[in-house]
Design a protein around this motif. Sequence first.
Motif, PDB file in Angstrom:
ATOM      1  N   PRO A 647       0.830  -1.212   0.000  1.00 59.61           N
ATOM      2  CA  PRO A 647       0.000   0.000   0.000  1.00 59.61           C
ATOM      3  C   PRO A 647       0.862   1.258   0.000  1.00 59.61           C
ATOM      4  CG  PRO A 647      -0.009  -1.027   2.167  1.00 59.61           C
ATOM      5  CD  PRO A 647       0.703  -1.974   1.257  1.00 59.61           C
ATOM      6  N   HIS A 665     -12.238  -9.538   6.721  1.00 60.13           N
ATOM      7  CA  HIS A 665     -11.404  -8.751   5.817  1.00 60.13           C
ATOM      8  C   HIS A 665      -9.953  -8.809   6.279  1.00 60.13           C
ATOM      9  CE1 HIS A 665     -14.894  -7.022   3.762  1.00 60.13           C
ATOM     10  NE2 HIS A 665     -15.423  -6.837   4.964  1.00 60.13           N
ATOM     11  N   PHE A 681      -5.070  -0.114   6.278  1.00 59.53           N
ATOM     12  CA  PHE A 681      -5.486  -0.409   4.915  1.00 59.53           C
ATOM     13  C   PHE A 681      -6.269  -1.715   4.899  1.00 59.53           C
ATOM     14  CE2 PHE A 681      -1.736   2.219   4.652  1.00 59.53           C
ATOM     15  CZ  PHE A 681      -2.001   3.092   3.601  1.00 59.53           C
ATOM     16  N   GLU A 682      -7.258  -1.781   4.019  1.00 62.82           N
ATOM     17  CA  GLU A 682      -8.070  -2.988   3.860  1.00 62.82           C
ATOM     18  C   GLU A 682      -7.885  -3.519   2.445  1.00 62.82           C
ATOM     19  OE1 GLU A 682     -12.768  -3.806   3.331  1.00 62.82           O
ATOM     20  OE2 GLU A 682     -12.200  -2.861   5.238  1.00 62.82           O
ATOM     21  N   ASN A 684      -9.006  -5.051  -0.845  1.00 71.44           N
ATOM     22  CA  ASN A 684     -10.205  -5.234  -1.659  1.00 71.44           C
ATOM     23  C   ASN A 684     -10.147  -6.621  -2.281  1.00 71.44           C
ATOM     24  OD1 ASN A 684     -11.964  -5.215  -4.081  1.00 71.44           O
ATOM     25  ND2 ASN A 684     -12.309  -3.071  -3.517  1.00 71.44           N
ATOM     26  N   THR A 687     -10.388  -6.242  -6.433  1.00 69.89           N
ATOM     27  CA  THR A 687      -9.306  -5.567  -7.155  1.00 69.89           C
ATOM     28  C   THR A 687      -7.934  -5.945  -6.630  1.00 69.89           C
ATOM     29  OG1 THR A 687      -9.351  -3.638  -5.696  1.00 69.89           O
ATOM     30  CG2 THR A 687     -10.845  -3.635  -7.597  1.00 69.89           C
ATOM     31  N   GLU A 689      -6.388  -4.610  -4.214  1.00 68.33           N
ATOM     32  CA  GLU A 689      -5.666  -3.388  -3.899  1.00 68.33           C
ATOM     33  C   GLU A 689      -5.923  -3.008  -2.440  1.00 68.33           C
ATOM     34  OE1 GLU A 689      -7.006  -0.471  -6.639  1.00 68.33           O
ATOM     35  OE2 GLU A 689      -5.756  -1.191  -8.296  1.00 68.33           O
ATOM     36  N   TRP A 690      -4.943  -2.378  -1.845  1.00 72.49           N
ATOM     37  CA  TRP A 690      -5.088  -1.920  -0.473  1.00 72.49           C
ATOM     38  C   TRP A 690      -5.773  -0.557  -0.476  1.00 72.49           C
ATOM     39  CZ3 TRP A 690      -4.324  -5.242   3.348  1.00 72.49           C
ATOM     40  CH2 TRP A 690      -3.437  -6.298   3.171  1.00 72.49           C
ATOM     41  N   VAL A 691      -6.853  -0.450   0.290  1.00 70.42           N
ATOM     42  CA  VAL A 691      -7.617   0.789   0.374  1.00 70.42           C
ATOM     43  C   VAL A 691      -7.499   1.337   1.794  1.00 70.42           C
ATOM     44  CG1 VAL A 691      -9.871   1.869   0.113  1.00 70.42           C
ATOM     45  CG2 VAL A 691      -9.234  -0.051  -1.372  1.00 70.42           C
ATOM     46  N   LYS A 692      -7.092   2.581   1.915  1.00 68.30           N
ATOM     47  CA  LYS A 692      -6.943   3.178   3.230  1.00 68.30           C
ATOM     48  C   LYS A 692      -8.305   3.420   3.862  1.00 68.30           C
ATOM     49  CE  LYS A 692      -4.576   6.930   5.678  1.00 68.30           C
ATOM     50  NZ  LYS A 692      -3.664   8.091   5.531  1.00 68.30           N
ATOM     51  N   ILE A 693      -8.457   3.016   5.138  1.00 68.91           N
ATOM     52  CA  ILE A 693      -9.718   3.235   5.852  1.00 68.91           C
ATOM     53  C   ILE A 693      -9.458   4.141   7.048  1.00 68.91           C
ATOM     54  CG2 ILE A 693     -10.713   1.050   5.111  1.00 68.91           C
ATOM     55  CD1 ILE A 693     -10.034  -0.124   7.830  1.00 68.91           C
TER      56      ILE A 693
END
Length: 772
Positions: A647, A665, A681-682, A684, A687, A689-693
């Motif tokens: 990430p 997750h 980061f989580e 997805n 995709t 991909e790491w998504v910042k939460i």
Amino acid sequence: MGQKHKEMSCRSLVPPLSPKYPWFVAQNLEAEDDGTQGQIFYNLHDPMSHYRCQIPELLGKCIRGCFHGCWVLLSSNHPRDVMWSLWNPITSKIINLPPLNLNGSSGDNDYIESYCLSAPPEHLNSVLLLTRAKKPNFVYCRLGRRKDSRWTESTYAKQVRIITGSDDLLHSLTCCNGKVFACISDYIRLLIVEVKILVNDRKRKKIGEVVITLLPFCEFAWPDDIGCLSQSFEMKGSCTELFIILIGLKNMGKTVVAVNVFKLDKNNMSWEEMEDLKDTILCVNLAMDSSCFVSPAISSSELGGYIHILDSEKIIYSYHVKEKTISLSPMPYLAGINNISVWAMFECTGLEHFHVDYKQEKEGDREDYEVESHLLNFPFRVLNMKDYECRLESDNADSKQENDKDVDILVRSVKGDEDETHLLNLPLHVLEMVMKFSVGVEYLKFRSTCKHCHLAAPLIQWNNGKALKRLQEYSLLSPWVIVFDKHKGIITFTDPLFGDKYYIKTPQELICDFHIKCLRYGWLLILKPDASLVLFNPFTSDIRELPQLSNHLGVDICSFSAPATSPDCMVVGVTVGPRYYHVCIHYIGGEPSWRKIRLDVTGGEFFHSFTFYGRDLYALRDDGGLDVFEEIGREGHSWVRNVAQAPTSCGKSSQQSFQVRCEGHLLQVIMGKLGESVEVFELNDYTKEWVKIKSLGKQTIFICGTTCVCMDAKMPQMENKIYFLSLPIVYYSLKTCRFHTFDNTNIQDSFGDLIGMKQHLAPHGWIEPSWL
């Protein structure tokens, strides 16, 4: 926290140094060429202040070490002819030595390994002795007759070959009790030799001949290697004591994870590991080859007992030997300076007349929790909840009637009234009803309160069906902290929310230098010094030895999928051999052997941590990328590489990554080395991909190097927080974006990073109590 840094200018004078603690000197030699930059003097006793100077004797000079009080060894930064000198900041006396030409070297750091001044320069037979880094050569200059002083280079290769039978090099020159010592190291042992320097003063005008002889002195056996740690060592002598400091490093030598210090016992010529340095201070500089600082006695015990380690990233690791804790402090005021040529420990012995008193504000000193319970010398069979009996301090007469198998339990309160509690006013049958809702350690604490509670809480066989059901229904607000003390032979449990402490005896099999490789379900996966793996439940005293792996393989990352009592428990580890990596798989309820899968990778550390996700095993790599072993342990498994890239983090310093499952997750928590940034980061699932939460919702996470636990918050105050294992325990709030300390869940302090916070260095982790 919140204090402002204070800068003081000393211009061309030496600042008012104190002999109580070591000083650190920062120099930017490239800036010194144009006269715009000088030196920064800094010490850990007064971290919010520093001195900025332009001392003429230090401009353009590297500080190599300090010897015999205040003689500071300096060398120029010239690429070819290196100028060496000795400077006494008390008398302002400086001794310039002849230029040292090392055959067109590109810098003396590549060619000089260590330095030692055999005696004060005033001594007739004083010799400045250097060793080459890549050749078995001494380089020395006699100081006793400075009018005729010159550099001489000689080889010691033949002497080492006679002593060891090999072509090893000398390391760690040091003085002790008027003698010079050095180390010869190999993979098995560390041989300490005396470097005997004889100056043959003949009655003639020419300088006397210097004869250097190596004499075997003693040996130091390397501790058993566990894990894949790289090690650095330093030998240092004080007036009469000789120390060896071992430092375990990870993350390509950037993170200190283990520190051990040994002192030579001169009576039997053996090395003993130090449990407490008391008033002694040791300093080691990993950033350069220089002499280690030793302060054998200081006036304040608050300052003593530490080993200060300076790394290449300008961070000081302060390790307290007795407490087995370590704290990190960055060298301040150096933002944007990338070309620091040298850092040195400035030895201040003899500078008493420069001493000034500082007003110390004790940051980090906080009140202990109001209630602290001590179950001293608590043996395993007590936490096993089998036949036990409480012996109360006030019940000595009754205690004599108990059988020899009974266990002493002592419960005290740090504060509060010593008189009997109001529980005595309750009828016995009411107390018995209350006890039906108590279980585990709470039951023991209640039973040990007084005679009345002792009668209301009878002995219970916790392995029977009814009691076992109560244990299974038992839940806690949070995991506990478990810490092992090898020297005392005890295990400490701490309830992080309320501060209660419990102690049990360490099983004899685990009183050794082991590593906790993974901690889940109330079980610890432990790597022992002999490279064997065991699963251990401290609440039931259950120890399960695993089959031995091949001796030539080093065990790196490990994890397991279920409690060891489950027939589906699978242990997975990565072993590092001379040529290949292997994933090794073992089922606790299966064949007594390991199944090995060779991986097509070589060199260096590869995996950082494992996380089970159903039948898949997610492997977080050192570079932040993610691999997955699909259907691990089954036929048709596959290794999928680069499932997700690292990430994108906003952190600027070296970072630590933690991987954890949370509500189905996969999350990754990234924290700066000093806690200056925390991001979540989580992954997805579609995709990859790491998504910042920005929020964990009603979840809370407990993190340390061996444990990552995500759970539903048992109280609203715990929601959306990440708990880190430090002293005191802190949590990071995703709402406030700050760290907080707390007492009984009430916020006590708030700050933006973890600078100065103590971390455990003894084996430790978060543990979820389990009596199964």
